[in-house]
Design a protein around this motif. Structure first.
Motif, PDB file in Angstrom:
ATOM      1  N   SER A  83       0.973 -11.736  -6.148  1.00 16.90           N
ATOM      2  CA  SER A  83       0.476 -12.431  -4.961  1.00 16.90           C
ATOM      3  C   SER A  83      -1.036 -12.287  -4.841  1.00 16.90           C
ATOM      4  O   SER A  83      -1.587 -11.214  -5.100  1.00 16.90           O
ATOM      5  CB  SER A  83       1.148 -11.848  -3.710  1.00 16.90           C
ATOM      6  OG  SER A  83       0.467 -12.259  -2.538  1.00 16.90           O
TER       7      SER A  83
ATOM      8  N   ASP B 292      -2.077  -9.309  -2.870  1.00 17.16           N
ATOM      9  CA  ASP B 292      -1.780  -7.968  -3.358  1.00 17.16           C
ATOM     10  C   ASP B 292      -3.033  -7.098  -3.285  1.00 17.16           C
ATOM     11  O   ASP B 292      -4.107  -7.492  -3.737  1.00 17.16           O
ATOM     12  CB  ASP B 292      -1.264  -8.038  -4.792  1.00 17.16           C
ATOM     13  CG  ASP B 292      -0.718  -6.711  -5.264  1.00 17.16           C
ATOM     14  OD1 ASP B 292      -1.531  -5.851  -5.668  1.00 17.16           O
ATOM     15  OD2 ASP B 292       0.502  -6.528  -5.244  1.00 17.16           O
TER      16      ASP B 292
ATOM     17  N   PRO C  61       1.373  -6.261  -1.362  1.00 17.93           N
ATOM     18  CA  PRO C  61       0.644  -7.167  -0.474  1.00 17.93           C
ATOM     19  C   PRO C  61       0.147  -6.458   0.775  1.00 17.93           C
ATOM     20  O   PRO C  61       0.802  -5.554   1.302  1.00 17.93           O
ATOM     21  CB  PRO C  61       1.692  -8.235  -0.125  1.00 17.93           C
ATOM     22  CG  PRO C  61       2.670  -8.185  -1.244  1.00 17.93           C
ATOM     23  CD  PRO C  61       2.742  -6.740  -1.647  1.00 17.93           C
TER      24      PRO C  61
END
Length: 290
Positions: A20, A23, A96
């Motif tokens: 992501s 992150d 995340p």
């Protein structure tokens, strides 16, 4: 098939996005990592690397990690990669999080990458104009917050070198950007203590253990014993230098600040001892401290 990517329990196409953009390993470098040599088709010193990964995660307050899951990832990625594999990178991030230094509290993200990149064939070093902060919150941690090292490696490259050796804030010899430093002088081999702010390198530890076992006079110095000025002795040929890392092994510094250097006799002996012992024991497990 190289490179191979194993992420959060699944083998994935390394060209397919898997992390992501939120992150924290990506946004603020909030993670830890290990780099391992593939030797004899196996991850060399895997147990020691996993223990250091756990230590780094604990120091970073990332919480406990599932070392058995990471080990399974290494084994599955190596099997997928086949005989051409030479290097393994394990990266663990805090997951995340918000666009700030505060963590999101989510699960760890774990990535294991196996590649066939060649090991550094030689070491040409320069003295870094910057210093390692031995009082940093992450001193001695294998953190993904590597921007300092990236800047120093770029500086080394601008000088025709591939490694930069730095002092700590007291001016004592500390480490390289990705290596530990050993000095041969006065009939012995010495290396800075962890109190200097250097990383507790896996190869450093094994070189000390195996060297002493074979009768080589090798030791860790007392804090403050090894000043950065020892590199002037190296330049004058009064001492010799080597670096150690998982990808370099024990490697002679053949050039420092543009001056070509001869290897030390004891250092060459240590290199031979290290290589022979590593070939004989692919997972040299240290005893658990009581």
């Amino acid at each position: 098939m190289i490179p191979v990517a194993w992420i959060d329990g699944v083998l994935q196409d390394p060209d397919t996005p898997a992390i992501s953009p939120l992150d924290h390993g990506f946004t603020v470098g909030d993670g830890v990592f290990e780099t391992l040599e593939v030797r004899g088709g196996a991850a060399f010193a895997l147990t020691r690397h996993l223990r250091r990964l756990e230590y780094s995660a604990d120091r970073m307050a990332l919480g406990p990690i599932d070392a058995s899951l990471v080990q399974r990832g290494v084994e599955e990625a190596l099997e997928e990669a086949g005989e051409s594999a030479t290097r393994i990178r394990i990266t663990l991030s805090s997951g995340p999080g918000p666009m700030s230094s505060a963590r999101g509290g989510g699960p760890h993200r774990i990535a294991v990458i196996v590649s066939d990149g060649p090991a550094p064939a030689r070491c040409r070093a320069v003295r870094s104009p910057w210093r390692r902060n031995e009082r940093s919150a992450i001193a001695g941690v294998k953190s993904t917050s590597y921007a300092e090292n990236a800047v120093m490696v770029a500086y080394a490259a601008s000088k025709g070198a591939d490694e930069a050796i730095m002092a700590n804030t007291h001016g004592h010899l500390c480490e390289g950007t990705g290596t530990n430093v050993f000095i041969e002088k006065d009939g012995e081999i010495i290396t800075p203590p962890l109190a200097s702010g250097c990383l507790a390198g896996i190869t450093r530890g094994l070189a000390l253990e195996w060297g002493a076992r074979s009768g080589i006079p090798v030791r860790v110095t007392a804090p403050g014993e090894l000043d950065m000025s020892v590199l002037d002795e190296v330049l004058r040929g009064e001492a010799h230098a080597a670096v150690t890392s998982s990808t370099r092994g024990v490697q002679h510094v053949e050039m420092l600040d543009g001056v070509e250097l001869a290897p030390g006799r004891l250092m060459e002996r240590l290199r031979g001892v290290y290589d022979a012992a590593a070939d004989a024991d692919l997972d040299p497990v240290p005893p658990r401290s009581k």
